[in-house]
Design a protein around this motif. Structure first.
Motif, PDB file in Angstrom:
ATOM      1  N   UNK A 240       0.886  -1.201  -0.044  1.00 54.97           N
ATOM      2  CA  UNK A 240      -0.066   0.037  -0.134  1.00 54.97           C
ATOM      3  C   UNK A 240       0.793   1.358  -0.013  1.00 54.97           C
ATOM      4  N   UNK A 241       0.383   2.416  -0.474  1.00 57.30           N
ATOM      5  CA  UNK A 241       1.124   3.749  -0.409  1.00 57.30           C
ATOM      6  C   UNK A 241       0.618   4.135   1.008  1.00 57.30           C
ATOM      7  N   UNK A 242       1.855   4.362   1.720  1.00 57.49           N
ATOM      8  CA  UNK A 242       2.030   4.796   3.371  1.00 57.49           C
ATOM      9  C   UNK A 242       2.600   6.025   3.576  1.00 57.49           C
ATOM     10  N   UNK A 243       2.980   6.140   4.597  1.00 57.81           N
ATOM     11  CA  UNK A 243       3.545   7.646   4.990  1.00 57.81           C
ATOM     12  C   UNK A 243       2.540   8.697   5.189  1.00 57.81           C
ATOM     13  N   UNK A 244       1.358   8.282   5.961  1.00 53.30           N
ATOM     14  CA  UNK A 244       0.211   9.284   6.222  1.00 53.30           C
ATOM     15  C   UNK A 244      -0.551   8.993   7.339  1.00 53.30           C
ATOM     16  N   UNK A 245      -1.349   9.913   7.776  1.00 60.42           N
ATOM     17  CA  UNK A 245      -2.282   9.707   9.092  1.00 60.42           C
ATOM     18  C   UNK A 245      -3.616   9.868   8.233  1.00 60.42           C
ATOM     19  N   UNK A 246      -4.352   8.910   8.177  1.00 59.99           N
ATOM     20  CA  UNK A 246      -5.782   8.973   7.823  1.00 59.99           C
ATOM     21  C   UNK A 246      -6.615   9.125   8.901  1.00 59.99           C
TER      22      UNK A 246
ATOM     23  N   UNK B 295     -18.984  -5.251   8.434  1.00 63.17           N
ATOM     24  CA  UNK B 295     -19.718  -4.121   8.439  1.00 63.17           C
ATOM     25  C   UNK B 295     -19.229  -2.981   7.329  1.00 63.17           C
ATOM     26  N   UNK B 296     -18.237  -3.431   6.609  1.00 58.06           N
ATOM     27  CA  UNK B 296     -17.655  -2.432   5.658  1.00 58.06           C
ATOM     28  C   UNK B 296     -18.487  -2.166   4.564  1.00 58.06           C
ATOM     29  N   UNK B 297     -18.278  -0.627   4.135  1.00 56.84           N
ATOM     30  CA  UNK B 297     -19.296  -0.178   3.140  1.00 56.84           C
ATOM     31  C   UNK B 297     -18.569  -0.044   2.068  1.00 56.84           C
ATOM     32  N   UNK B 298     -17.171  -0.478   1.869  1.00 57.69           N
ATOM     33  CA  UNK B 298     -16.366  -0.683   0.750  1.00 57.69           C
ATOM     34  C   UNK B 298     -14.966  -0.950   1.097  1.00 57.69           C
ATOM     35  N   UNK B 299     -14.071  -0.298   0.327  1.00 59.27           N
ATOM     36  CA  UNK B 299     -12.771  -0.346   0.773  1.00 59.27           C
ATOM     37  C   UNK B 299     -12.329   0.843   1.379  1.00 59.27           C
ATOM     38  N   UNK B 300     -11.022   1.023   2.053  1.00 61.98           N
ATOM     39  CA  UNK B 300     -10.582   2.092   3.011  1.00 61.98           C
ATOM     40  C   UNK B 300     -10.321   3.011   2.241  1.00 61.98           C
ATOM     41  N   UNK B 301     -10.963   4.387   2.456  1.00 57.66           N
ATOM     42  CA  UNK B 301     -10.854   5.542   1.439  1.00 57.66           C
ATOM     43  C   UNK B 301      -9.403   6.055   1.896  1.00 57.66           C
ATOM     44  N   UNK B 302      -8.580   6.402   0.909  1.00 60.38           N
ATOM     45  CA  UNK B 302      -7.405   7.182   1.267  1.00 60.38           C
ATOM     46  C   UNK B 302      -6.237   6.079   1.364  1.00 60.38           C
ATOM     47  N   UNK B 303      -6.467   4.600   1.222  1.00 62.24           N
ATOM     48  CA  UNK B 303      -5.515   3.712   1.370  1.00 62.24           C
ATOM     49  C   UNK B 303      -5.343   3.313  -0.069  1.00 62.24           C
ATOM     50  N   UNK B 304      -4.283   3.657  -0.848  1.00 63.95           N
ATOM     51  CA  UNK B 304      -4.084   3.079  -2.166  1.00 63.95           C
ATOM     52  C   UNK B 304      -2.989   2.210  -2.342  1.00 63.95           C
ATOM     53  N   UNK B 305      -3.204   1.410  -3.316  1.00 63.08           N
ATOM     54  CA  UNK B 305      -2.262  -0.009  -3.627  1.00 63.08           C
ATOM     55  C   UNK B 305      -0.934   1.011  -4.405  1.00 63.08           C
TER      56      UNK B 305
END
Length: 429
Positions: A382-388, A418-428
């Motif tokens: 995943x593309x990291x280095x962030x605070x979501x 309970x997911x509504x989709x994939x995690x917003x802001x966490x990209x591959x």
């Protein structure tokens, strides 16, 4: 294997061992030469993996979560020891499992996200066991379920039954890397055969009963059948692996930790064996849970019991002691991430192909609050280095991260629990 006779156009088997004259053999990590001959690395990528590590007493939020969101956040106290890995992990705040409360009783829901309903609660399959059910057959151990200091795990079968954890690093090391005696192998194969025979008999009897059961009992029987199928699958896999030698590693078995209150030493010992398990491809799906311990962790500056400190009631002196424990936990976890980052495979590093999750059932242990769960996810491509940073009042479904992880394994899953989709802001990447 005689390395002199290894030609450049040949490929090594994934489980090739280097054997010495004294009968000692050492397992190899994933090497470029393990890609099939005349093929490209893209044709045989190293496997993807998942490690879920959880802590029943959480982490003190103000010491963990940055005030700033995005990539330019200022590292907090707990993030300082892992700043050299900043580009390899993402901090997530404002996430939890909808419908899950109950304080400590929410432990079973950490990886299942099943809504907690008190005495009528029935859990569902945990994230790791869904992964293992679909992909676990490729390794000797479909999954490893561990605890650093107790008998509680976060891993649950499809019918909601907890899988007991292994809580001894020494026993785990032996299970992974010490070959059984010839007599033990014979006995193991016999147990496997008997187990399959028993399951066949029980399955037939249970099916015969189904016509006489009411709707509620049929549901229970369906759950039972699921367990039967899972066990049969595991028995079938185990039968093949019983014939093969276990991988050998140069590392020694962990020294026993005599003090069960020494949370840091216990976690670190387990982390060491987890690293070896991943490096030798003994398994690809691992969970480890640390239960709340009432004893005093033997660290300088800590005078009270760990569980008591986690219920600090905003007492500054207690929070200061708690921070010593939790900072040490973060350092230990960071060392595992660091070792994976420094270990190279054919198409990157071990960390690139391993998704690590650090979390808890409690966002605020002092208030038994299950909102705003501590979440750090590392590696896995995943593309990291962030605070979501999500809404800390109306929390974001943490199961969205679980869905992203399942899809990273190329499993055809639109949502998990309970997911509504994939995690917003966490990209591959």
């Amino acid at each position: 294997m005689n390395m002199k006779h290894f030609a450049n156009n040949q490929s090594l088997d994934r489980r090739t061992l280097l054997r010495g004259s004294a009968g000692v053999s050492i397992a190899l990590p994933w090497l470029s030469s393990m890609v099939p001959a005349f093929g490209s690395e893209a044709q045989a990528p190293s496997p993807r993996r998942f490690v879920g590590i959880s802590n029943a007493l959480g982490f003190h939020g103000p010491n963990l979560f940055p005030e700033e969101s995005g990539r330019d956040y200022k590292a907090t106290r707990y993030l300082q020891p892992i700043q050299d890995l900043r580009d390899e992990f993402t901090v997530v705040s404002g996430a939890s499992h909808p419908g899950v409360g109950g304080g400590h009783k929410a432990e079973p829901c950490i990886l299942s996200a099943a809504p907690y309903s008190g005495s009528n609660f029935r859990n569902t399959i945990s994230l790791d066991q869904l992964m293992a059910r679909e992909l676990g057959g490729e390794t000797r151990h479909p999954s490893l379920i561990l605890s650093s200091n107790g008998t509680t795990s976060t891993s649950y079968t499809a019918n909601g039954s907890m899988i007991p954890p292994e809580n001894s690093p020494g026993r785990l090391f032996a299970q992974l890397f010490t070959d059984d005696s010839p007599e033990s192998r014979v006995a193991q194969k016999q147990r496997i055969r008997e187990g399959r025979s028993i399951m066949d008999i029980v399955s037939e009897e249970a099916k015969a009963m189904q016509r006489r059961l009411g709707p509620g009992d049929r549901d229970k029987l369906d759950a039972y059948f699921t367990s039967v199928r899972d066990l049969e699958r595991r028995l079938e896999v185990n039968q093949g692996w019983a014939e093969r030698p276990k991988p050998k590693v140069a590392a020694k078995a962990p020294e026993p930790v005599s003090d069960n209150s020494d949370t840091i030493a216990l976690q670190t010992a387990m982390h060491d064996v987890i690293f070896l398990a991943l490096q030798t491809d003994s398994t690809r799906f691992i969970t480890m849970h640390t239960s709340g311990n009432g004893g005093r962790v033997p660290l300088e500056g800590v005078e009270q019991g760990y569980h008591q400190l986690s219920h600090h009631g905003r007492n500054k002196a207690k929070i200061a002691q708690l921070a010593i424990i939790e900072e040490a936990q973060m350092k230990s976890w960071g060392n595992l991430v660091r070792r994976l980052h420094k270990t190279h495979e054919a198409d990157g590093t071990l960390l690139d192909r391993t998704m690590l999750l650090l979390t808890s059932n409690l966002g605020n242990a002092s208030a038994h609050d299950t909102k705003n769960m501590p979440v750090i996810v590392a590696g896995g491509g995943f593309k990291h280095g962030q605070h979501l940073a999500f809404d800390r009042t109306n929390n974001y479904p943490l199961a969205n991260l679980y869905t992203s992880m399942l899809q990273r394994l190329d499993l055809q899953v639109d949502s998990f629990a309970s997911a509504t989709g994939t995690m917003r802001g966490l990209e591959m990447s």
